[in-house]
Design a protein around this motif. Structure first.
Motif, short mmCIF file in Angstrom:
data_model
loop_
_atom_site.label_atom_id
_atom_site.label_comp_id
_atom_site.label_asym_id
_atom_site.label_seq_id
_atom_site.Cartn_x
_atom_site.Cartn_y
_atom_site.Cartn_z
N GLN A 122 -16.52 34.75 3.47
CA GLN A 122 -16.17 34.05 4.51
C GLN A 122 -15.68 32.68 4.37
O GLN A 122 -15.06 31.86 4.82
CB GLN A 122 -17.00 34.11 5.80
CG GLN A 122 -16.48 33.95 7.09
CD GLN A 122 -15.25 34.52 7.56
OE1 GLN A 122 -15.01 35.72 7.17
NE2 GLN A 122 -14.16 33.86 7.98
N ASP B 112 -12.77 30.56 4.67
CA ASP B 112 -12.48 29.37 5.73
C ASP B 112 -12.12 27.91 5.01
O ASP B 112 -11.48 27.44 5.53
CB ASP B 112 -13.94 29.02 6.17
CG ASP B 112 -14.21 30.05 7.48
OD1 ASP B 112 -13.41 30.75 7.70
OD2 ASP B 112 -15.34 30.17 7.93
N ASP C 232 -7.45 29.06 5.16
CA ASP C 232 -7.45 28.83 6.74
C ASP C 232 -5.95 29.00 7.10
O ASP C 232 -5.27 28.06 7.12
CB ASP C 232 -8.22 27.60 7.06
CG ASP C 232 -8.20 27.16 8.61
OD1 ASP C 232 -7.46 27.95 9.46
OD2 ASP C 232 -8.76 26.31 9.12
N SER D 14 -10.89 20.45 5.40
CA SER D 14 -10.68 21.92 4.43
C SER D 14 -9.87 21.48 3.38
O SER D 14 -8.70 20.91 3.38
CB SER D 14 -10.01 22.71 5.66
OG SER D 14 -9.53 23.86 5.07
#
Lengths: 246, 283
Positions: free
Chosen positions: A5, A9, A13, A201
């Motif tokens: 996960q 992420d 994303d 990110s």
């Protein structure tokens, strides 16, 4: 499951990747391609000249070319870009005004030219002596033999290696950020890095990576096809059947 | 013909994946045990990401992390009775790696914007950003507003970019990777100004006699990032911060690392009643 996960992420994303794509397409892609073409043209010209210099019989011509290639291939790219791109304006040589792309293309071109010089030299030197002697005995001067015989044959032979170098040029354009970019001047990697910082990110970098692949993979296949065509001529099926001619 | 090797490769990938997952599961179990009530990655230590290029806040000196926020987080870790550990990193991967539990927090004052709050939580403020416009004396920009219509260098990814654009809409921002590249561009006349944090601005003016700096404007509160799933750690950091402020360590370290003339921001003193201003600083 947590680990996967986190990877998803951080790097994948999807909404963030999708929202980065339009800017990459509208602004980044064109800037990257523009800078690549500029730098490649400079690199090719510099490379061919240096390669000729490297093969020269005159020490005074050969040595400076040798030094140039050794130094610019040996320095880290970031340092070369700073030295050329920021060194020129600091020295008062504002040849491109405050146009960052001029300095960047010159710096990348001068740097990549050093690599291309060695590629060209290996290609030119691979041209068989007999072919050169034949050309010379037909009365062609040394320079014309080089221009008409050695360069075309040698160029063809190093095409695959040159393609690899072009891909490196495309990726080198990401270093233009070192010289400072105004809005609208950012290439793909700068856009991706800014978006990464602002959204905490790394997914925008993956989005830029996709575009690099979109450029480099088809380029490789196109050059390979061109290379095959030059080696083998047109596809055999296109020739008229022998019987019909007889 | 290629089916067999492909299948084998998938098999290897599956084994690797399973191994990775079981490792991750172990990590999770560890973090929940009693020995590590703070929930740091390793019990008894707290790992901080830091910037190696942000003097005097967070940088490398003699091969060791140094700076105001390094020593402040060391003092905070001492209050929390854990050993601090520092890893240099770039800004882009800092918050994602805190969320992914590679680091517990960062010894770097991060502006807590809405987009960043989606990724990590933040402690109470460690400072309030103040920024100045640096320019050449022979073409001075006496205020931040004087940059209207001019080109200004800012470090890329900085939150000062949207701040300046909002304040002076006609400015052209040119982004540079670091302060040295920005300063070169200012000296070479490639840009008219350089917009940066107060301490860096004063540092530049000291080093370059031909530079001048405008009065400061406030850029917002900076804080330490913590993963969203570690509320205990965030609370422990908040408490530690409060106690290093209460016992005077904050003021002492601020005084040690910041150039003379930089006062603890008024917003910071208002936020923490009892926080002492550094000696000798006006207001």
């Amino acid at each position: 499951m947590d680990g996967i996960q986190h990877v998803l992420d951080t790097f994948f994303d999807l909404p963030l990747i999708l929202s980065t794509l339009p800017t990459l397409l509208k602004e980044g892609l064109l800037n990257t391609l523009f800078l690549t073409v500029l730098a490649s043209v400079i690199g090719l010209v510099v490379g061919v000249f240096l390669a000729s210099g490297l093969m020269s019989r005159h020490l005074l011509l050969r040595l400076p070319c040798r030094w140039y290639v050794d130094v610019l291939r040996g320095l880290p790219h970031i340092l070369s870009i700073y030295l050329i791109g920021q060194g020129l304006p600091l020295a008062g040589l504002n040849v491109f005004g405050s146009w960052t792309y001029g300095y960047a293309a010159l710096a990348i071109g001068l740097m990549e030219g050093a690599y291309m010089a060695e590629i060209f030299r290996s290609g030119f030197q691979s041209v068989e002596k007999g072919i050169v002697e034949a050309a010379r005995s037909l009365g062609l001067s040394r320079a014309r033999t080089m221009r008409l015989i050695v360069i075309p044959i040698g160029f063809r032979r190093v095409l695959p290696a040159l393609t690899g170098q072009f891909i490196l040029v495309i990726k080198s354009t990401a270093l233009v950020y070192l010289l400072g970019l105004a809005t609208g001047q950012r290439e793909m990697f700068a856009i991706a890095q800014d978006t990464s910082s602002n959204n905490a990110s790394l997914s925008p970098l993956v989005a830029a990576g996709l575009f690099y692949l979109v450029i480099t993979v088809p380029l490789t296949y196109a050059v390979n096809a061109w290379d095959r065509r030059m080696r083998e001529g047109r596809p055999v099926a296109a020739l008229p059947p022998v019987e019909a001619a007889a | 013909m290629t089916a067999a090797p492909t299948r084998r490769r998938i098999g290897v990938a599956a084994v690797a994946l399973a191994a990775g997952m079981s490792l991750a599961a172990c990590g999770g179990a560890d973090a929940g045990s009693d020995a590590n009530s703070l929930g740091t990655i390793d019990a008894g230590t707290i790992s901080f990401a830091f910037r190696s290029d942000d003097k005097p806040t967070s940088f490398v000196d003699n091969g060791k992390p140094a700076g105001f926020l390094i020593e402040l987080t060391q003092a905070m870790a001492a209050k929390m009775k854990v050993t601090p550990k520092y890893t240099a990193t770039d800004f882009a991967s800092m918050l994602p790696n805190i969320r992914n539990h590679k680091y517990d927090s960062a010894a770097f004052g991060t502006l807590a914007t809405d987009a960043r709050k989606q990724v990590t939580d933040f402690t109470s403020p460690v400072s309030f950003g103040e920024a100045k416009m640096v320019s050449r004396k022979d073409a001075a920009l006496s205020t931040v507003d004087a940059s209207a219509g001019k080109t200004v260098a800012i470090t890329r990814g900085s939150e000062l970019i949207p701040l300046l654009k909002a304040k002076v809409p006609t400015v052209t921002v040119k982004e540079f990777p670091n302060i040295a590249a920005s300063a070169n561009a200012l000296t070479a006349g490639q840009v008219d100004g350089l917009f940066t944090g107060e301490t860096t601005a004063l540092d530049l003016v000291t080093k370059h006699p031909d530079y001048t700096a405008s009065p400061s404007i406030t850029s917002g509160q900076t804080a330490l990032p913590v993963a969203k799933d570690k509320p205990n750690l965030r609370k422990a950091l908040d408490d530690a911060l409060k106690s290093v402020i209460a016992d005077g360590t904050y003021t002492k370290l601020f005084d040690k690392w910041n150039p003379q003339g930089v006062a603890i921001p008024a917003d910071m003193i208002a936020f923490y009643p009892g926080l002492q201003q550094r000696p000798g600083a006006g207001s």
